[in-house]
Design an enzyme around this catalytic site. Structure first.
Site, mmCIF file in Angstrom:
data_model
loop_
_atom_site.group_PDB
_atom_site.id
_atom_site.type_symbol
_atom_site.label_atom_id
_atom_site.label_comp_id
_atom_site.label_asym_id
_atom_site.label_seq_id
_atom_site.Cartn_x
_atom_site.Cartn_y
_atom_site.Cartn_z
ATOM 1 N N ASP A 178 -5.847 -3.896 -3.411
ATOM 2 C CA ASP A 178 -5.951 -2.448 -3.580
ATOM 3 C C ASP A 178 -4.603 -1.866 -3.971
ATOM 4 O OD1 ASP A 178 -4.920 -2.981 -0.987
ATOM 5 O OD2 ASP A 178 -5.640 -1.053 -0.223
ATOM 6 N N GLU B 243 0.829 -1.207 0.000
ATOM 7 C CA GLU B 243 0.000 0.000 0.000
ATOM 8 C C GLU B 243 0.860 1.253 0.000
ATOM 9 O OE1 GLU B 243 -1.575 2.250 3.610
ATOM 10 O OE2 GLU B 243 -3.184 0.826 3.194
#
Length: 372
Positions: A121, A60
């Site tokens: 993500d 991330e």
């Protein structure tokens, strides 16, 4: 090198009031918050360090740094962050391996991959940053790497579940006997719209349609959760996360504000989340946690939450709430960083929320990145 960065860690805790120059930094200094983040959180080799969690690195953090470097026009740091990500999280090849989500201390003196599972993500943001860098900087190698990574995501992290097509949070561990655990913040609609435009034969239109179909059930009173459990009978409360919305879910409000003016699917998200304004007005602050099942909100949200809400509040026409959030951010700011001590997640939320609020970037109708 290690001692220098641990000294920087101490400096972050003090707010890094001084703007420390970086050798070879890009001349454009129009984004002081990015420069401060880079000095405090990015090592010279391109590793993004979360000092608040045992100096670990995550996919991330790497993915967000790629995006911010792209917005800042910081090609040197983009390449450094990309190279570290590729070499340390993907065994040297993002075209054939999804990046591990967690890298950190593996022994008393050893560092490496702690958990090889990937986080979809981050995978999407890395692919998106590569494709946009390839387009904006005319780098075919970046574009090729982005498309190859998307191919891995499509085969390893996308699943059919009855009539729905889902993006799993990662390849392993989210398909359980009770149902499939899903994180709605992993699906920025504007980003998915871009994938639809560049990979029309891929699963992304079905993924977006499924997300929009589930959205009303996930957002009673505009309160969206961090996680939900998709069962044969539909979405249910995720007991593992106590059904709350907090550090993951705040990003849904951020995404809603990003694409509200140009992407119809994002306007659907904005409409679903707008009742959240009543909660904010009712308690007079940004909470740390909220509950779709109607339980009272809890805690006081960190300053990054206020920053993340700025695009949403602007898009929803809540100018008075946006002014209050900016006032709280001003009180929380030390130099160009938020909080004391300054924490990694607050800084990335601020780079997203305030960067958009300052019109440093926008997303087009098809989700492509637009820079001034």
């Amino acid at each position: 090198m290690v001692s220098r960065r641990y000294l920087l860690k101490a400096g972050v805790g003090l707010g890094l009031c001084l703007n420390v120059p970086v050798a070879g930094a890009v001349a454009a200094e129009a984004w002081p918050a990015w420069e401060q983040f880079a000095v405090g959180y990015i090592r010279d080799d391109g590793r993004v360090v979360d000092w608040t969690d045992n100096a670990r690195s995550t996919s991330e953090g790497q993915s967000y740094a790629l995006f911010f470097a792209l917005v800042a026009g910081d090609r040197r740091r983009f390449e450094q962050v990309l190279a570290w990500t590729r070499d340390n999280l993907a065994s040297g090849d993002l075209k054939t391996r999804l990046p591990a989500w967690h890298w950190g201390q593996t022994g008393e003196t050893s560092w490496g991959v702690v958990d090889p599972n990937s986080a979809s993500d981050a995978d999407l943001w890395i692919a998106y940053a590569l494709l946009q860098a390839g387009r904006l900087w005319k780098r075919d190698d970046y574009s090729a790497e982005g498309h190859a990574l998307l191919g891995l995501i499509e085969t390893q992290e996308v699943r059919r579940a009855g009539p729905l097509t889902l993006l799993l949070p990662g390849p392993v561990g989210f398909e359980t006997e009770a149902g499939i655990r899903v994180n709605p913040s992993y699906l920025p609609p504007f980003l998915i719209k871009y994938l639809i435009s560049v990979r029309p034969k891929g699963p992304w239109q079905a993924v977006l349609n499924s997300y929009l179909k589930l959205l009303p059930a996930l957002t009673p009173g505009g309160r969206i959760p961090d996680w939900f459990l998709l069962t044969a009978d539909g979405p249910r409360l995720d007991t593992v996360s106590d059904g709350r919305g907090s550090y993951d879910a705040i990003r849904n409000y951020l995404w809603a504000g990003f694409g509200a003016e140009s992407v119809p699917e994002t306007r659907a998200l904005l409409t679903a989340l707008t009742p959240y304004l009543a909660l904010l007005r009712g308690i007079g602050r940004t909470p740390e946690a909220w509950y779709p099942d109607g339980r009272a909100p809890a805690g006081i949200g960190p300053p990054g939450f206020d920053a993340a809400l700025l695009p949403f509040l602007a898009a929803a026409g809540a100018g008075e709430l946006a002014a209050q959030a900016r006032e709280r951010l001003g009180r929380a700011r030390i130099g160009d960083l938020l909080g004391s001590p300054a924490r990694y997640y607050d800084q990335v939320l601020a780079l997203f929320g305030e960067g958009h609020d300052q019109k440093r970037f926008r997303f087009g109708q098809d989700g492509r990145l637009e820079l001034p």
